[in-house]
Each structure stands twice: as C-alpha cells, then as structure tokens.
Design a protein around this motif. Sequence first.
Motif, PDB file in Angstrom:
ATOM      1  N   ALA A  98      -1.136  -9.597 -40.203  1.00  0.00           N
ATOM      2  CA  ALA A  98       0.096  -9.420 -40.880  1.00  0.00           C
ATOM      3  C   ALA A  98       0.861  -8.490 -41.141  1.00  0.00           C
ATOM      4  CB  ALA A  98       0.518 -10.973 -41.797  1.00  0.00           C
ATOM      5  N   PHE A  99       0.834  -8.420 -42.293  1.00  0.00           N
ATOM      6  CA  PHE A  99       1.150  -7.789 -43.259  1.00  0.00           C
ATOM      7  C   PHE A  99       1.392  -5.722 -42.106  1.00  0.00           C
ATOM      8  CE2 PHE A  99       2.150  -3.652 -45.367  1.00  0.00           C
ATOM      9  CZ  PHE A  99       2.605  -3.794 -46.032  1.00  0.00           C
ATOM     10  N   GLY A 100       0.069  -5.565 -41.272  1.00  0.00           N
ATOM     11  CA  GLY A 100      -0.111  -4.496 -40.101  1.00  0.00           C
ATOM     12  C   GLY A 100       0.897  -4.921 -39.231  1.00  0.00           C
ATOM     13  N   THR A 101       0.398  -5.445 -38.439  1.00  0.00           N
ATOM     14  CA  THR A 101       1.844  -6.146 -37.183  1.00  0.00           C
ATOM     15  C   THR A 101       3.264  -5.908 -37.731  1.00  0.00           C
ATOM     16  OG1 THR A 101      -0.165  -7.028 -36.531  1.00  0.00           O
ATOM     17  CG2 THR A 101       1.776  -7.519 -35.683  1.00  0.00           C
ATOM     18  N   ALA A 102       3.657  -6.746 -39.150  1.00  0.00           N
ATOM     19  CA  ALA A 102       5.245  -6.464 -38.854  1.00  0.00           C
ATOM     20  C   ALA A 102       5.504  -4.924 -39.552  1.00  0.00           C
ATOM     21  CB  ALA A 102       5.174  -7.150 -40.438  1.00  0.00           C
ATOM     22  N   SER A 103       4.310  -3.874 -40.282  1.00  0.00           N
ATOM     23  CA  SER A 103       5.060  -2.790 -40.686  1.00  0.00           C
ATOM     24  C   SER A 103       4.942  -2.265 -39.590  1.00  0.00           C
ATOM     25  CB  SER A 103       3.592  -1.795 -41.286  1.00  0.00           C
ATOM     26  OG  SER A 103       3.862  -3.575 -42.802  1.00  0.00           O
ATOM     27  N   ALA A 104       4.324  -2.815 -38.214  1.00  0.00           N
ATOM     28  CA  ALA A 104       4.823  -1.884 -37.298  1.00  0.00           C
ATOM     29  C   ALA A 104       5.794  -2.029 -35.917  1.00  0.00           C
ATOM     30  CB  ALA A 104       2.833  -1.982 -35.656  1.00  0.00           C
ATOM     31  N   ALA A 105       5.990  -3.600 -36.288  1.00  0.00           N
ATOM     32  CA  ALA A 105       6.708  -3.571 -35.499  1.00  0.00           C
ATOM     33  C   ALA A 105       9.007  -3.435 -36.282  1.00  0.00           C
ATOM     34  CB  ALA A 105       7.001  -5.286 -35.547  1.00  0.00           C
ATOM     35  N   PHE A 106       8.688  -3.225 -37.326  1.00  0.00           N
ATOM     36  CA  PHE A 106       8.989  -2.678 -38.094  1.00  0.00           C
ATOM     37  C   PHE A 106       9.721  -0.608 -38.093  1.00  0.00           C
ATOM     38  CE2 PHE A 106       9.710  -5.486 -41.894  1.00  0.00           C
ATOM     39  CZ  PHE A 106      10.501  -6.440 -40.907  1.00  0.00           C
ATOM     40  N   PHE A 107       7.893  -0.212 -37.932  1.00  0.00           N
ATOM     41  CA  PHE A 107       8.107   0.745 -37.781  1.00  0.00           C
ATOM     42  C   PHE A 107       8.721   1.428 -36.310  1.00  0.00           C
ATOM     43  CE2 PHE A 107       4.809   3.383 -34.847  1.00  0.00           C
ATOM     44  CZ  PHE A 107       5.713   3.955 -35.059  1.00  0.00           C
ATOM     45  N   ALA A 108       8.334   0.185 -34.911  1.00  0.00           N
ATOM     46  CA  ALA A 108       8.870   0.637 -33.670  1.00  0.00           C
ATOM     47  C   ALA A 108      10.426   0.277 -33.573  1.00  0.00           C
ATOM     48  CB  ALA A 108       8.414  -0.221 -33.086  1.00  0.00           C
ATOM     49  N   TYR A 109      10.679  -0.751 -34.247  1.00  0.00           N
ATOM     50  CA  TYR A 109      12.569  -0.348 -34.332  1.00  0.00           C
ATOM     51  C   TYR A 109      13.183   0.739 -35.027  1.00  0.00           C
ATOM     52  CZ  TYR A 109      17.144  -2.502 -34.626  1.00  0.00           C
ATOM     53  OH  TYR A 109      18.451  -1.788 -33.982  1.00  0.00           O
ATOM     54  N   PHE A 110      12.791   1.113 -36.093  1.00  0.00           N
ATOM     55  CA  PHE A 110      13.440   2.368 -36.716  1.00  0.00           C
ATOM     56  C   PHE A 110      13.069   3.521 -35.382  1.00  0.00           C
ATOM     57  CE2 PHE A 110      14.303  -1.509 -39.617  1.00  0.00           C
ATOM     58  CZ  PHE A 110      15.731  -1.354 -39.600  1.00  0.00           C
ATOM     59  N   SER A 111      11.904   3.462 -35.577  1.00  0.00           N
ATOM     60  CA  SER A 111      11.726   4.503 -35.094  1.00  0.00           C
ATOM     61  C   SER A 111      12.694   5.033 -33.498  1.00  0.00           C
ATOM     62  CB  SER A 111      10.458   4.835 -34.057  1.00  0.00           C
ATOM     63  OG  SER A 111       9.470   4.510 -35.650  1.00  0.00           O
ATOM     64  N   ALA A 112      12.781   3.937 -32.722  1.00  0.00           N
ATOM     65  CA  ALA A 112      13.316   4.134 -31.369  1.00  0.00           C
ATOM     66  C   ALA A 112      15.255   3.757 -31.767  1.00  0.00           C
ATOM     67  CB  ALA A 112      13.413   2.017 -30.697  1.00  0.00           C
ATOM     68  N   ALA A 138      -5.538  -3.106 -40.309  1.00  0.00           N
ATOM     69  CA  ALA A 138      -5.375  -4.228 -39.391  1.00  0.00           C
ATOM     70  C   ALA A 138      -5.942  -3.441 -37.788  1.00  0.00           C
ATOM     71  CB  ALA A 138      -4.933  -4.123 -40.185  1.00  0.00           C
ATOM     72  N   ALA A 139      -6.654  -4.058 -37.292  1.00  0.00           N
ATOM     73  CA  ALA A 139      -6.259  -3.577 -36.153  1.00  0.00           C
ATOM     74  C   ALA A 139      -5.621  -4.268 -34.878  1.00  0.00           C
ATOM     75  CB  ALA A 139      -8.236  -4.246 -35.324  1.00  0.00           C
ATOM     76  N   THR A 140      -4.834  -5.534 -35.527  1.00  0.00           N
ATOM     77  CA  THR A 140      -4.102  -5.671 -34.463  1.00  0.00           C
ATOM     78  C   THR A 140      -2.401  -4.906 -35.121  1.00  0.00           C
ATOM     79  OG1 THR A 140      -3.614  -7.568 -36.830  1.00  0.00           O
ATOM     80  CG2 THR A 140      -4.644  -8.560 -34.616  1.00  0.00           C
ATOM     81  N   GLY A 141      -2.488  -4.329 -36.029  1.00  0.00           N
ATOM     82  CA  GLY A 141      -1.432  -3.310 -36.673  1.00  0.00           C
ATOM     83  C   GLY A 141      -1.265  -2.112 -35.780  1.00  0.00           C
TER      84      GLY A 141
END
Length: 167
Positions: A98-112, A138-141
């Motif tokens: 859950a943490f990895g996926t949420a962090s990946a979502a924040f990474f994606a948004y702010f990178s864009a 985490a594999a999902t992240g």
Amino acid sequence: TLIAPLWPGSSNISQAFYIVLGFLFFLTLAGWIRRHGSVTAENALRVAAIINAVLGLLDFLALDPLLEWVRTANYSLANAQGMLSFARVIGGMPEPSAFGTASAAFFAYFSAAWLYDRRRANALPALANAVCCLLAFAATGYFAAAAAVFVLSLRARNLLVVPQERQ
C-alpha cells in the motif's frame, strides 16, 4: 465440490460497503474540487505527498514511537517485514504494498507536473516519493512506478525541449 448459493455474509457485505464508501468519497472530493479549484486541490495533494514522505522517513529511521499516533496494532505487525535483510518501509500505511503504490502514485503525479512547469515544488515531492516507493520493496509499487515512468517517457521528449503551461 460442494455448490452452495451465494448468501450475504460479513465479508461480501463489508466489501460492498467499502465500494460505496469509496464512491461517496470520490463524489465528495470531485464536488470539493469543483468549488475550490484545481490549484487548491493540487496544493492539498502536495501536502499529502509530503506527509507520506515524512512518515516514510520516520519509518526508515525506525522512529516507531513517533509513528504510534498513526499506526494501530495491525500496522505494527507489517512493520517488521524485511527484504534481503533490509527493513521494508511502510510509512503510515498498513503494509509495504500500500505504501509503495501510494508513493508511486504521488511520484507519477508530481513528476508529470514537473515535466510541465519545472517547479521545485513539484520535483521535491516526486523525488521523495520515488525513494519511498523503492524503500517499500513492494512489487505493486515497483510495477506502478514502472508504468508511470513508461507513460511519462512518452510525453517527456516533447516537454523536456519546451516546458508548457498547464491548463
């Protein structure tokens, strides 16, 4: 094999409740954004990304007494997980995925966002959450971050040459 009719039970009723609750949260958030504007929503998202990164840093530094106000007993159980002798970072989430996926979502948004305007206010949350995603092991992240990098790379070539104004 025993075939039995589907009856309401605690698990399938609770799942329906969570789906309805998530949908109501989405409608509430969409209405809030409509009233307050996308700039206010992005600022709130930036605060959430920074809080996520700070909680990840506290977990990485093993400052569990400071995280007790965020975690319950269930969270503490997933906090002891490791990968290749490294502790998996969960921040304020219940588990590393859950943490990895949420962090990946924040990474994606702010990178864009950074690709569009090159503002440090967008680069720092992107970098901090990319590191959090990696530390979650985490594999999902990792999959979410890889998908984000792929999609961002499709647009990056044009945006790196000429920054554009976001609408």
